[in-house]
Design a protein around this motif. Structure first.
Motif, PDB file in Angstrom:
ATOM      1  N   TRP A   1       4.297   7.865   9.669  1.00  0.00           N
ATOM      2  CA  TRP A   1       4.983   8.478  10.823  1.00  0.00           C
ATOM      3  C   TRP A   1       6.255   9.193  10.395  1.00  0.00           C
ATOM      4  CZ3 TRP A   1       9.861   6.881  12.677  1.00  0.00           C
ATOM      5  CH2 TRP A   1      10.268   7.517  13.859  1.00  0.00           C
ATOM      6  N   TRP A   2       7.015   8.561   9.484  1.00  0.00           N
ATOM      7  CA  TRP A   2       8.282   9.121   9.017  1.00  0.00           C
ATOM      8  C   TRP A   2       8.039  10.370   8.156  1.00  0.00           C
ATOM      9  CZ3 TRP A   2      11.771   6.563   4.783  1.00  0.00           C
ATOM     10  CH2 TRP A   2      12.987   7.248   4.710  1.00  0.00           C
ATOM     11  N   HIS A   3       7.022  10.311   7.311  1.00  0.00           N
ATOM     12  CA  HIS A   3       6.639  11.448   6.483  1.00  0.00           C
ATOM     13  C   HIS A   3       7.799  11.915   5.591  1.00  0.00           C
ATOM     14  CE1 HIS A   3       2.745  13.423   6.543  1.00  0.00           C
ATOM     15  NE2 HIS A   3       3.312  14.536   6.093  1.00  0.00           N
ATOM     16  N   PRO A   4       8.385  11.033   4.781  1.00  0.00           N
ATOM     17  CA  PRO A   4       9.590  11.424   4.029  1.00  0.00           C
ATOM     18  C   PRO A   4       9.313  12.234   2.762  1.00  0.00           C
ATOM     19  CG  PRO A   4       9.018   9.157   3.548  1.00  0.00           C
ATOM     20  CD  PRO A   4       8.032   9.628   4.569  1.00  0.00           C
ATOM     21  N   LEU A   5       8.058  12.229   2.271  1.00  0.00           N
ATOM     22  CA  LEU A   5       7.761  12.882   1.003  1.00  0.00           C
ATOM     23  C   LEU A   5       6.947  14.168   1.208  1.00  0.00           C
ATOM     24  CD1 LEU A   5       6.670   9.722  -1.028  1.00  0.00           C
ATOM     25  CD2 LEU A   5       8.934  10.775  -0.984  1.00  0.00           C
ATOM     26  N   PRO A   6       7.216  15.204   0.436  1.00  0.00           N
ATOM     27  CA  PRO A   6       6.455  16.459   0.550  1.00  0.00           C
ATOM     28  C   PRO A   6       5.129  16.387  -0.201  1.00  0.00           C
ATOM     29  CG  PRO A   6       8.173  16.714  -1.089  1.00  0.00           C
ATOM     30  CD  PRO A   6       8.336  15.330  -0.524  1.00  0.00           C
ATOM     31  N   VAL A   7       4.208  15.540   0.283  1.00  0.00           N
ATOM     32  CA  VAL A   7       2.882  15.387  -0.327  1.00  0.00           C
ATOM     33  C   VAL A   7       1.815  15.636   0.730  1.00  0.00           C
ATOM     34  CG1 VAL A   7       3.671  13.793  -2.119  1.00  0.00           C
ATOM     35  CG2 VAL A   7       2.931  12.878   0.088  1.00  0.00           C
TER      36      VAL A   7
ATOM     37  N   TYR B   1      -0.825  10.529   1.910  1.00  0.00           N
ATOM     38  CA  TYR B   1      -0.334   9.594   2.927  1.00  0.00           C
ATOM     39  C   TYR B   1      -1.447   8.648   3.381  1.00  0.00           C
ATOM     40  CZ  TYR B   1       4.346  11.488   3.521  1.00  0.00           C
ATOM     41  OH  TYR B   1       5.664  11.831   3.313  1.00  0.00           O
ATOM     42  N   THR B   2      -2.659   9.156   3.465  1.00  0.00           N
ATOM     43  CA  THR B   2      -3.804   8.292   3.781  1.00  0.00           C
ATOM     44  C   THR B   2      -3.953   7.220   2.709  1.00  0.00           C
ATOM     45  OG1 THR B   2      -4.969  10.087   4.909  1.00  0.00           O
ATOM     46  CG2 THR B   2      -6.302   8.229   4.168  1.00  0.00           C
ATOM     47  N   GLY B   3      -3.736   7.614   1.444  1.00  0.00           N
ATOM     48  CA  GLY B   3      -3.798   6.656   0.344  1.00  0.00           C
ATOM     49  C   GLY B   3      -2.728   5.588   0.442  1.00  0.00           C
ATOM     50  N   PHE B   4      -1.507   5.974   0.840  1.00  0.00           N
ATOM     51  CA  PHE B   4      -0.432   4.988   1.028  1.00  0.00           C
ATOM     52  C   PHE B   4      -0.791   3.999   2.138  1.00  0.00           C
ATOM     53  CE2 PHE B   4       2.625   7.865  -1.217  1.00  0.00           C
ATOM     54  CZ  PHE B   4       3.145   6.911  -2.079  1.00  0.00           C
ATOM     55  N   LEU B   5      -1.324   4.537   3.241  1.00  0.00           N
ATOM     56  CA  LEU B   5      -1.702   3.665   4.352  1.00  0.00           C
ATOM     57  C   LEU B   5      -2.834   2.733   3.941  1.00  0.00           C
ATOM     58  CD1 LEU B   5      -1.322   2.861   7.280  1.00  0.00           C
ATOM     59  CD2 LEU B   5      -2.805   4.760   7.955  1.00  0.00           C
ATOM     60  N   TYR B   6      -3.776   3.258   3.163  1.00  0.00           N
ATOM     61  CA  TYR B   6      -4.904   2.446   2.702  1.00  0.00           C
ATOM     62  C   TYR B   6      -4.440   1.286   1.813  1.00  0.00           C
ATOM     63  CZ  TYR B   6      -9.152   1.098   0.232  1.00  0.00           C
ATOM     64  OH  TYR B   6     -10.182   0.374  -0.315  1.00  0.00           O
ATOM     65  N   LEU B   7      -3.520   1.562   0.878  1.00  0.00           N
ATOM     66  CA  LEU B   7      -3.066   0.487  -0.005  1.00  0.00           C
ATOM     67  C   LEU B   7      -2.334  -0.601   0.776  1.00  0.00           C
ATOM     68  CD1 LEU B   7       0.182   0.154  -1.078  1.00  0.00           C
ATOM     69  CD2 LEU B   7      -0.252   2.470  -1.872  1.00  0.00           C
ATOM     70  N   CYS B   8      -1.681  -0.218   1.879  1.00  0.00           N
ATOM     71  CA  CYS B   8      -0.916  -1.191   2.663  1.00  0.00           C
ATOM     72  C   CYS B   8      -1.795  -2.177   3.420  1.00  0.00           C
ATOM     73  CB  CYS B   8       0.014  -0.468   3.648  1.00  0.00           C
ATOM     74  SG  CYS B   8       1.458   0.296   2.878  1.00  0.00           S
ATOM     75  N   ILE B   9      -3.088  -1.865   3.611  1.00  0.00           N
ATOM     76  CA  ILE B   9      -3.945  -2.784   4.366  1.00  0.00           C
ATOM     77  C   ILE B   9      -4.853  -3.608   3.461  1.00  0.00           C
ATOM     78  CG2 ILE B   9      -3.949  -1.249   6.368  1.00  0.00           C
ATOM     79  CD1 ILE B   9      -6.711  -0.359   5.588  1.00  0.00           C
TER      80      ILE B   9
ATOM     81  N   TYR C   1       6.661  11.766  -6.693  1.00  0.00           N
ATOM     82  CA  TYR C   1       6.835  11.373  -5.293  1.00  0.00           C
ATOM     83  C   TYR C   1       6.053  10.093  -4.978  1.00  0.00           C
ATOM     84  CZ  TYR C   1       9.143  15.805  -4.209  1.00  0.00           C
ATOM     85  OH  TYR C   1      10.036  16.855  -4.157  1.00  0.00           O
ATOM     86  N   ILE C   2       4.862   9.967  -5.552  1.00  0.00           N
ATOM     87  CA  ILE C   2       4.060   8.756  -5.314  1.00  0.00           C
ATOM     88  C   ILE C   2       4.756   7.539  -5.916  1.00  0.00           C
ATOM     89  CG2 ILE C   2       1.875   7.593  -5.803  1.00  0.00           C
ATOM     90  CD1 ILE C   2       0.517  10.324  -5.768  1.00  0.00           C
ATOM     91  N   VAL C   3       5.339   7.709  -7.101  1.00  0.00           N
ATOM     92  CA  VAL C   3       6.093   6.609  -7.731  1.00  0.00           C
ATOM     93  C   VAL C   3       7.279   6.216  -6.859  1.00  0.00           C
ATOM     94  CG1 VAL C   3       7.522   5.961  -9.707  1.00  0.00           C
ATOM     95  CG2 VAL C   3       5.387   7.198 -10.083  1.00  0.00           C
ATOM     96  N   VAL C   4       8.007   7.210  -6.351  1.00  0.00           N
ATOM     97  CA  VAL C   4       9.167   6.939  -5.481  1.00  0.00           C
ATOM     98  C   VAL C   4       8.726   6.221  -4.212  1.00  0.00           C
ATOM     99  CG1 VAL C   4      10.949   8.023  -4.054  1.00  0.00           C
ATOM    100  CG2 VAL C   4      10.550   8.842  -6.384  1.00  0.00           C
ATOM    101  N   GLY C   5       7.647   6.709  -3.587  1.00  0.00           N
ATOM    102  CA  GLY C   5       7.136   6.048  -2.385  1.00  0.00           C
ATOM    103  C   GLY C   5       6.693   4.634  -2.655  1.00  0.00           C
TER     104      GLY C   5
END
Length: 338
Positions: free
Chosen positions: A87-93, A98-106, A232-236
């Protein structure tokens, strides 16, 4: 100068990543390293089973407050952070990242590295075995449901569930049970060779890192994304991990857990499983999207191992200092406890 000294385990991890980058396992060597990693993990769990008394195992399994928080961290806290991050979308990717970030979180927690790091740091290993194994088993069912709930994907993951459960049972629980059964005959040898368990912990972590990163390199991780996206992925990944570690540390101290349980909560409640995540992604997502979706997971996996390895070493050193102070203050009591 001590501030600038590189941690030995951290140095080994960096060398392992570089080795996997320039000399990744290919062809028959992939099967060899998979077998070697499986054998090292099985040996690790066998020795932990032989090391732990029945009273400690029962105490670890009955530690419901700890297990409840670890489950909440894995399947509630992480998904909420993932949704907020998207929702925040802080990274320019891209949206796929972002789908990958959400997937790893579940995803469920990783098992072997969580327990190995808990052991290295001096945490409650019995509780870690119960909590991490339960997370991995439940995650086979919960994670696909969460994918459907928060990502609007409705594929049938049942075909992979029994296979994943079978692998978990065979690789982790069976050696642990066999080790515990063998405790009657080998407990004395295990007590005399406790250093071997620590070496097995480190060896299993390094093998997991090499195998996972080798697979990522062979699959073209450096060709699929640019250096800026990778950064950016490392930072996220670091941001999500530090928030989870901070909340878990705060919760452990707020709820009055002791030092050993605090370590277990930190390392079992902050991990995400690459071993479960990649096969599950192949079932849940279109084949064309799997590679880019699991990229944040692959990087987060390396980040969590490196950060938590450094944290485990700090806990280990502080534990050794604490034990030394206690021995100086009360040498007769410490000697009687050995």
């Amino acid at each position: 100068m001590g501030i600038f000294r590189i941690d030995p385990l951290m140095l080994k991890l960096i060398i392992t990543v570089l080795l996997a980058t320039f000399l990744p396992a290919r062809g028959h060597f992939v099967e060899f390293f998979e077998w070697l990693t499986t054998a090292a993990i099985a040996l690790l769990f066998f020795m932990h089973g032989a090391k732990l008394s029945r009273e400690k195992i029962i105490a670890g399994g009955s530690h419901w407050r700890l297990h409840l928080w670890v489950m909440c961290s894995t399947f509630v806290l992480f998904p909420i952070l993932g949704l907020l991050f998207v929702w925040w979308h802080p990274l320019p990717v891209s949206a796929e990242i972002y789908t990958g970030f959400l997937y790893l979180c579940i995803l469920p927690a990783t098992v072997q590295s969580a327990i190995a790091l808990t052991s290295l740091a001096g945490g409650n290993v019995a509780a870690a075995v119960c909590s991490a194994s339960a997370s991995s088993l439940l995650g086979v069912f919960i994670s696909p449901l969460l994918v459907g709930l928060v990502m609007n994907v409705h594929n049938d993951a049942a075909s992979g569930s029994l296979e994943q459960i079978g692998k978990i049972m065979l690789q982790l629980l069976v050696p642990f049970v066999l080790g515990h059964i063998s405790r009657h005959w080998i407990a004395g040898w295990v007590e005399r060779n406790r250093g071997l368990i620590g070496k097995t912990d480190q060896a299993s972590i390094l093998l997991v890192v090499y195998s996972a990163f080798s697979e990522a390199v062979v699959n073209g991780i450096w060709h699929r994304v640019g250096a800026s996206t990778l950064l950016y992925i490392v930072v996220g990944s670091l941001g999500i991990l530090f928030v989870v570690l901070a909340i878990n540390l705060l919760a452990a101290r707020l709820f009055g857990f002791n030092r050993a349980d605090e370590i277990t909560i930190l390392f079992c409640g902050s991990k995400k499983s690459l071993a479960n995540g990649v096969p599950m992604a192949n079932i849940l997502f279109p084949s064309a999207s799997v590679g880019i979706i699991v990229l944040p997971l692959m990087i987060f996996h390396q980040v969590q191992l490196m950060v938590c390895s450094m944290l485990a070493q700090r806990y280990k050193k502080s534990g050794e200092k604490l034990a030394a102070k206690q021995q100086q203050a009360n040498p007769t009591v410490v000697e009687s406890q050995k």
